[in-house]
Design a protein around this motif. Structure first.
Motif, PDB file in Angstrom:
ATOM      1  N   SER A 129       1.052  -1.287  -0.006  1.00  0.00           N
ATOM      2  CA  SER A 129       0.015  -0.004   0.084  1.00  0.00           C
ATOM      3  C   SER A 129       0.955   1.275  -0.101  1.00  0.00           C
ATOM      4  CB  SER A 129      -0.876  -0.086   1.209  1.00  0.00           C
ATOM      5  OG  SER A 129      -0.354   0.117   2.343  1.00  0.00           O
ATOM      6  N   SER A 130       0.288   2.400  -0.263  1.00  0.00           N
ATOM      7  CA  SER A 130       1.094   3.685  -0.394  1.00  0.00           C
ATOM      8  C   SER A 130       1.614   4.146   0.875  1.00  0.00           C
ATOM      9  CB  SER A 130       0.343   4.685  -1.112  1.00  0.00           C
ATOM     10  OG  SER A 130       0.929   5.931  -0.902  1.00  0.00           O
ATOM     11  N   GLY A 131       2.830   4.366   1.219  1.00  0.00           N
ATOM     12  CA  GLY A 131       3.413   4.848   2.295  1.00  0.00           C
ATOM     13  C   GLY A 131       3.002   6.207   2.580  1.00  0.00           C
ATOM     14  N   SER A 132       2.534   6.900   1.491  1.00  0.00           N
ATOM     15  CA  SER A 132       1.996   8.193   1.448  1.00  0.00           C
ATOM     16  C   SER A 132       0.732   8.346   1.837  1.00  0.00           C
ATOM     17  CB  SER A 132       2.388   8.938   0.072  1.00  0.00           C
ATOM     18  OG  SER A 132       3.573   8.763  -0.534  1.00  0.00           O
ATOM     19  N   ASN A 133      -0.108   7.490   1.882  1.00  0.00           N
ATOM     20  CA  ASN A 133      -1.508   7.363   2.121  1.00  0.00           C
ATOM     21  C   ASN A 133      -1.720   6.136   3.132  1.00  0.00           C
ATOM     22  OD1 ASN A 133      -4.307   7.429   2.466  1.00  0.00           O
ATOM     23  ND2 ASN A 133      -4.827   6.592   0.479  1.00  0.00           N
ATOM     24  N   LEU A 134      -1.274   6.518   4.486  1.00  0.00           N
ATOM     25  CA  LEU A 134      -1.434   5.406   5.583  1.00  0.00           C
ATOM     26  C   LEU A 134      -2.970   5.094   5.717  1.00  0.00           C
ATOM     27  CD1 LEU A 134       1.611   6.593   7.665  1.00  0.00           C
ATOM     28  CD2 LEU A 134       1.778   4.702   6.265  1.00  0.00           C
ATOM     29  N   LEU A 137      -3.614   1.559   4.686  1.00  0.00           N
ATOM     30  CA  LEU A 137      -2.910   0.426   5.156  1.00  0.00           C
ATOM     31  C   LEU A 137      -3.783  -0.817   5.346  1.00  0.00           C
ATOM     32  CD1 LEU A 137      -3.304  -0.030   8.223  1.00  0.00           C
ATOM     33  CD2 LEU A 137      -1.630   1.715   8.301  1.00  0.00           C
ATOM     34  N   ASN A 138      -2.942  -2.008   5.250  1.00  0.00           N
ATOM     35  CA  ASN A 138      -3.838  -3.387   5.385  1.00  0.00           C
ATOM     36  C   ASN A 138      -3.345  -4.166   6.462  1.00  0.00           C
ATOM     37  OD1 ASN A 138      -4.400  -3.313   2.657  1.00  0.00           O
ATOM     38  ND2 ASN A 138      -2.384  -3.651   2.017  1.00  0.00           N
ATOM     39  N   LEU A 169       1.001   0.517  13.571  1.00  0.00           N
ATOM     40  CA  LEU A 169      -0.281   1.274  12.925  1.00  0.00           C
ATOM     41  C   LEU A 169      -1.006   0.294  12.431  1.00  0.00           C
ATOM     42  CD1 LEU A 169      -1.789   3.974  13.361  1.00  0.00           C
ATOM     43  CD2 LEU A 169      -0.743   4.616  11.052  1.00  0.00           C
ATOM     44  N   ALA A 170      -2.245   0.045  13.006  1.00  0.00           N
ATOM     45  CA  ALA A 170      -2.971  -1.076  12.263  1.00  0.00           C
ATOM     46  C   ALA A 170      -4.459  -0.850  11.996  1.00  0.00           C
ATOM     47  CB  ALA A 170      -2.800  -2.221  13.101  1.00  0.00           C
ATOM     48  N   LYS A 171      -5.171  -1.486  11.188  1.00  0.00           N
ATOM     49  CA  LYS A 171      -6.706  -1.069  11.069  1.00  0.00           C
ATOM     50  C   LYS A 171      -7.145  -2.104  12.472  1.00  0.00           C
ATOM     51  CE  LYS A 171      -7.730  -2.640   7.083  1.00  0.00           C
ATOM     52  NZ  LYS A 171      -8.073  -3.008   5.667  1.00  0.00           N
TER      53      LYS A 171
END
Ligand SMILES: Cc1cc2nc3c(=O)[nH]c(=O)nc-3n(C[C@H](O)[C@H](O)[C@H](O)COP(=O)(O)OP(=O)(O)OC[C@H]3O[C@@H](n4cnc5c(N)ncnc54)[C@H](O)[C@@H]3O)c2cc1C
Length: 386
Positions: A129-134, A137-138, A169-171
């Protein structure tokens, strides 16, 4: 020039300069070549109390202010930016805990770690996933009967090879529902698998492996802050790490100028010293002007932070300009060295490689510009003077 330093800060700067010359300089080439964490430097740093200085004293830190911290980091980084980065990394990795945790958690996940001389890593970026758009994230943290189960993959994890604790950092998934992002303090275990180190162009003394969390289980109190508080903590963390990051990057610029001056003073071309050529004077004078300007931005963001004022916009501007200046300065100074500018026997070659990473980490230069644009638009929409 350090025109604004008081006596205490100047003494601290001198201590860092002495440490960098005595301990970092003899080791910098080896750890760059070997692409690994600079153990030998850390052993001395730990023995001499040079680690974790910008944590509060009640957690075992040295209680340095943000301004003192940036002065120290810039000074260490002028000798070797990646090694300076490894020395300051705990502060960034533990920032979400420092601002988001309760007192017991702070003692357990910061105080104990500092007392035991261990390392933590910040796990935001992911390979898919994009590190710029956290926000996209997955990695997931799923609520279980016993606490939380962390599953996912994080990449480019600074100090990841030596860390025993990961700020992930997690969902947050509760009863199958996504309840937003949260931070978790995840200790190293058999379910935390560290890959081989990345083979980067520069910042090679900063180990940045991929870390896989394969159903890593943690107790309930390992979640930092309320469920769903991770996005706000992440933004706060990025603002904070950009202050120290900008100071690290400034060190590269200082180092490049330190490399250039003896060289241009000695090197003869067309029957005269390089330093007498107006082109060289304009290049070095221009770079020094930009260095002083960006340094003021870095100090300003640190000062705002010390005063408890919003500093995210200032730290974005500082990070953006520091990174762009580092790339420019190392390119121009390496050019002044001719073939030596690309030879590994000359430190400017490593600085040139290190500089290339700086517009990527802690938010790319594009991300800084976007963030600065959002501030511009919101000020405009509120009718504030620009
Ligand atoms: C030395 C080093 C150390 C690092 N340490 C850590 C660490 O400790 N922990 C950690 O989690 N990460 C770390 N990182 C990773 C770093 O934070 C990410 O690489 C960075 O945030 C960019 O994410 P990405 O690489 O996934 O690029 P992407 O987000 O995929 O971006 C790719 C390109 O697209 C651009 N882009 C993205 N969005 C937009 C847009 N909306 N408009 C225009 N352009 C856009 C970006 O600027 C970039 O040029 C480290 C990186 C380096 C180099």
């Amino acid at each position: 020039m350090w025109p604004e330093l008081d006596a205490r800060t100047e003494a601290w700067r001198a201590r860092c300069a002495e440490f960098a010359e005595r301990v970092i300089l003899p080791n910098r080439r080896q750890y760059d070549r070997e692409n690994r964490f600079p153990e030998a430097v850390h052993e001395v740093a730990r023995a001499e109390g040079m680690l974790n200085l910008d944590f509060p004293e009640e957690l075992g830190g040295g209680g340095l202010s943000s301004v003192e911290a940036v002065v120290g980091v810039e000074t260490l980084a002028s000798v070797c930016a990646p090694i300076a980065f490894t020395m300051g990394f705990n502060r960034g990795a533990l920032h979400p805990i420092l601002v988001g945790a309760n007192d017991d958690q702070k003692q357990e996940f910061i105080g104990k770690l500092i007392a035991e001389g261990r390392y933590a890593s910040l796990c935001l970026t992911e390979p898919h996933s994009s590190g710029s758009n956290l926000m996209g994230l997955n990695t997931t943290a799923t609520r279980t009967d016993r606490g939380w189960m962390i599953t996912g993959e994080k990449c480019m994890v600074g100090n990841g090879g030596v860390s025993t604790q990961f700020s992930v950092l997690a969902k947050t998934v509760v009863d199958g529902k996504n309840q937003g992002l949260s931070f978790f303090a995840v200790p190293k275990s058999d379910a935390v698998i560290v890959s081989e180190n990345t083979d980067k162009l520069g910042f090679r003394a900063v180990e940045t492996p991929t870390i896989r969390f394969v159903g890593a289980e943690v107790e309930p109190h390992h979640r930092i802050g309320a469920t769903g508080s991770g996005a706000a903590l992440m933004i706060d963390t990025l603002h904070a790490i950009r202050v120290g990051g900008s100071a690290t990057i400034l060190g590269i610029v200082v180092g490049a100028l330190n490399d250039a001056l003896p060289w241009v003073s000695e090197r003869e071309v067309y029957g005269g010293k390089l330093v007498t050529k107006s082109h060289v004077q304009l290049v070095l004078g221009g770079l020094y002007a930009e260095l002083e300007m960006v340094r003021r931005m870095v100090y300003e963001s640190a000062r705002l932070r010390d005063e408890g004022k919003p500093f995210g916009h200032a730290s974005s501007i500082a990070k953006l300009h520091a990174a762009e200046l580092a790339k420019k300065a190392t390119t121009e100074v390496s050019q002044l060295f001719g073939w030596r500018g690309i030879d590994g026997d000359y430190p400017i070659q490593k600085r040139y490689r290190d500089a290339r990473q700086t517009s990527i980490f802690e938010g790319t230069s594009e991300v800084q510009r976007m963030s600065i644009f959002h501030t511009l638009m919101s000020r405009h929409s509120r009718g504030e003077a620009l």
